[in-house]
Design a protein around this motif. Structure first.
Motif, PDB file in Angstrom:
ATOM      1  N   THR A 219     -19.121 -30.345 -19.597  1.00 47.06           N
ATOM      2  CA  THR A 219     -18.559 -30.639 -20.819  1.00 47.06           C
ATOM      3  C   THR A 219     -19.260 -32.237 -21.856  1.00 47.06           C
ATOM      4  OG1 THR A 219     -17.457 -32.512 -19.717  1.00 47.06           O
ATOM      5  CG2 THR A 219     -16.769 -30.020 -19.465  1.00 47.06           C
TER       6      THR A 219
ATOM      7  N   GLN B 272     -14.184 -25.383 -23.764  1.00 45.19           N
ATOM      8  CA  GLN B 272     -14.843 -25.130 -22.274  1.00 45.19           C
ATOM      9  C   GLN B 272     -13.692 -26.380 -21.368  1.00 45.19           C
ATOM     10  OE1 GLN B 272     -17.552 -28.279 -22.444  1.00 45.19           O
ATOM     11  NE2 GLN B 272     -18.955 -26.814 -20.727  1.00 45.19           N
ATOM     12  N   LEU B 273     -12.870 -27.856 -22.238  1.00 46.83           N
ATOM     13  CA  LEU B 273     -12.351 -28.480 -21.171  1.00 46.83           C
ATOM     14  C   LEU B 273     -10.712 -27.990 -20.875  1.00 46.83           C
ATOM     15  CD1 LEU B 273     -12.888 -31.597 -24.565  1.00 46.83           C
ATOM     16  CD2 LEU B 273     -13.240 -31.278 -21.764  1.00 46.83           C
TER      17      LEU B 273
ATOM     18  N   LEU C 277     -19.966 -21.349 -20.728  1.00 48.60           N
ATOM     19  CA  LEU C 277     -19.088 -23.017 -21.145  1.00 48.60           C
ATOM     20  C   LEU C 277     -19.078 -23.240 -19.833  1.00 48.60           C
ATOM     21  CD1 LEU C 277     -16.309 -22.320 -23.987  1.00 48.60           C
ATOM     22  CD2 LEU C 277     -19.021 -23.337 -23.475  1.00 48.60           C
TER      23      LEU C 277
ATOM     24  N   ARG D 123     -11.658 -25.460 -18.085  1.00 49.02           N
ATOM     25  CA  ARG D 123     -12.431 -26.689 -16.848  1.00 49.02           C
ATOM     26  C   ARG D 123     -11.167 -26.995 -15.974  1.00 49.02           C
ATOM     27  NH1 ARG D 123     -17.644 -28.382 -16.179  1.00 49.02           N
ATOM     28  NH2 ARG D 123     -18.236 -26.651 -17.274  1.00 49.02           N
TER      29      ARG D 123
ATOM     30  N   SER E 287     -15.863 -38.030 -19.938  1.00 45.30           N
ATOM     31  CA  SER E 287     -15.736 -36.687 -19.689  1.00 45.30           C
ATOM     32  C   SER E 287     -16.665 -35.781 -18.796  1.00 45.30           C
ATOM     33  CB  SER E 287     -16.098 -35.725 -20.935  1.00 45.30           C
ATOM     34  OG  SER E 287     -17.679 -35.803 -21.173  1.00 45.30           O
TER      35      SER E 287
ATOM     36  N   THR F 220     -16.613 -30.239 -10.463  1.00 46.03           N
ATOM     37  CA  THR F 220     -17.612 -29.437 -11.691  1.00 46.03           C
ATOM     38  C   THR F 220     -18.963 -29.895 -11.943  1.00 46.03           C
ATOM     39  OG1 THR F 220     -17.254 -30.921 -13.842  1.00 46.03           O
ATOM     40  CG2 THR F 220     -14.944 -28.874 -13.375  1.00 46.03           C
TER      41      THR F 220
ATOM     42  N   SER G 206     -15.899 -26.785 -27.138  1.00 51.44           N
ATOM     43  CA  SER G 206     -15.431 -28.282 -26.525  1.00 51.44           C
ATOM     44  C   SER G 206     -14.142 -28.296 -25.645  1.00 51.44           C
ATOM     45  CB  SER G 206     -16.034 -28.854 -26.992  1.00 51.44           C
ATOM     46  OG  SER G 206     -15.737 -30.400 -26.365  1.00 51.44           O
TER      47      SER G 206
ATOM     48  N   ARG H  65     -11.320 -35.775 -18.887  1.00 51.65           N
ATOM     49  CA  ARG H  65     -11.582 -34.893 -20.111  1.00 51.65           C
ATOM     50  C   ARG H  65     -10.460 -35.180 -21.278  1.00 51.65           C
ATOM     51  NH1 ARG H  65     -11.492 -32.092 -15.530  1.00 51.65           N
ATOM     52  NH2 ARG H  65      -9.444 -31.835 -14.567  1.00 51.65           N
TER      53      ARG H  65
END
Length: 281
Positions: free
Chosen positions: A143, A269-270, A138, A273, A194, A2, A266, A202
């Motif tokens: 992150t 986003q996680l 995002l 990802r 993260s 990422t 958040s 994560r």
């Protein structure tokens, strides 16, 4: 890999915990100041300083995140203005209402303080969690940003200072203050974890978000059932919770719903990802 990932071998486990070497003493110092100088929190200046700092960081982080996207310069400006104008108006309305005593018990027949907590979440969460443009943002944003930002939760140690001074009931101040402090203290270690871009990193950030959510849920629930008003179920011995006046009322009226939305973003986003990495395998 990422955009915010680095080789896991480069990120040793120790640096994440080293952040506590400065955040813990700072939190202790802040709590001592709130306890020793009661005129300081009562002036509203610390609340103003913290909110302006967080507001500025959100504005800066939003702009830097948009610059990482494939949006055109015009689309970036429009998106930034749309979010920041609404966010600033929300802050201004909540602040003005707090100063004018709108949220005080008995000031209105309607439960305005619970409305200030839940309405922004009910309105804002679907917009932030379903927006395609926010999803693009995002995906481009590290992150770590949304996690580390909530370092401001350590300022919730003021509730512990109020309890020590006999101004708040321990039934509320101890779980709410301790939960806020722990959420703030572990924001930086969770962000560093993260940043490794690993599944374990994560997972650490997701667990931190869940803990932060739980802290807010406990604080809201206890606050409602022991505060004077239509939802009161428990009358605590000793001092009333008394969080309906300025500047303390800004925490439930603005900081709490804002923190809930940051946790939701958040987690979105996680999750995105994780899905992106799974599809890339």
């Amino acid at each position: 890999m990422t955009t915010d990932a680095v080789p896991a071998a480069i990120v040793a486990p120790h640096p994440a915990w080293r952040s506590l070497l400065w955040t813990v003493p700072f939190t202790v110092l802040w709590t001592w100041l709130m306890y020793s100088l009661p005129v300081l929190p009562e002036s509203g200046l610390p609340a103003l300083a913290v909110r302006l700092m967080v507001h500025g960081l959100i504005a800066l982080g939003l702009w830097l995140g948009l610059e990482r996207t494939d949006l055109t310069p015009g689309q970036r400006r429009t998106t930034w203005l749309a979010i920041m104008v609404l966010f600033t108006l929300w802050a201004a309305v909540a602040w003005t209402a707090a100063i004018n005593g709108v949220f005080r018990t008995g000031a209105s027949l309607l439960p305005l303080l619970p409305s200030a907590i839940f309405l922004p979440v009910i309105i804002g969460a679907p917009l932030l969690l379903l927006s395609k443009r926010v999803g693009q943002l995002l995906d481009a944003m590290p992150t770590t940003w949304l996690v580390a930002l909530q370092l401001y939760r350590i300022f919730g140690s003021q509730w512990l200072a109020y309890w020590l001074r006999g101004l708040l009931p321990g039934l509320w101040a101890l779980p709410a203050g301790t939960g806020d402090v722990l959420t703030g203290l572990f924001a930086v270690p969770a962000a560093i974890a993260s940043a490794t871009g690993t599944a374990e990193g994560r997972k650490a950030a997701i667990l931190w978000n869940i803990f932060g959510f739980a802290d807010l849920a406990v604080a809201i629930t206890l606050g409602m059932i022991i505060s004077p008003g239509p939802f009161q179920l428990i009358v605590p011995n000793g001092p009333s919770i008394g969080l309906d006046g300025y500047p303390n009322v800004l925490t439930p009226a603005f900081v709490v719903p804002g923190s809930i939305l940051l946790h939701a973003l958040s987690l979105r986003q996680l999750s995105r990802r994780s899905r992106t990495e799974a599809l890339g395998r």
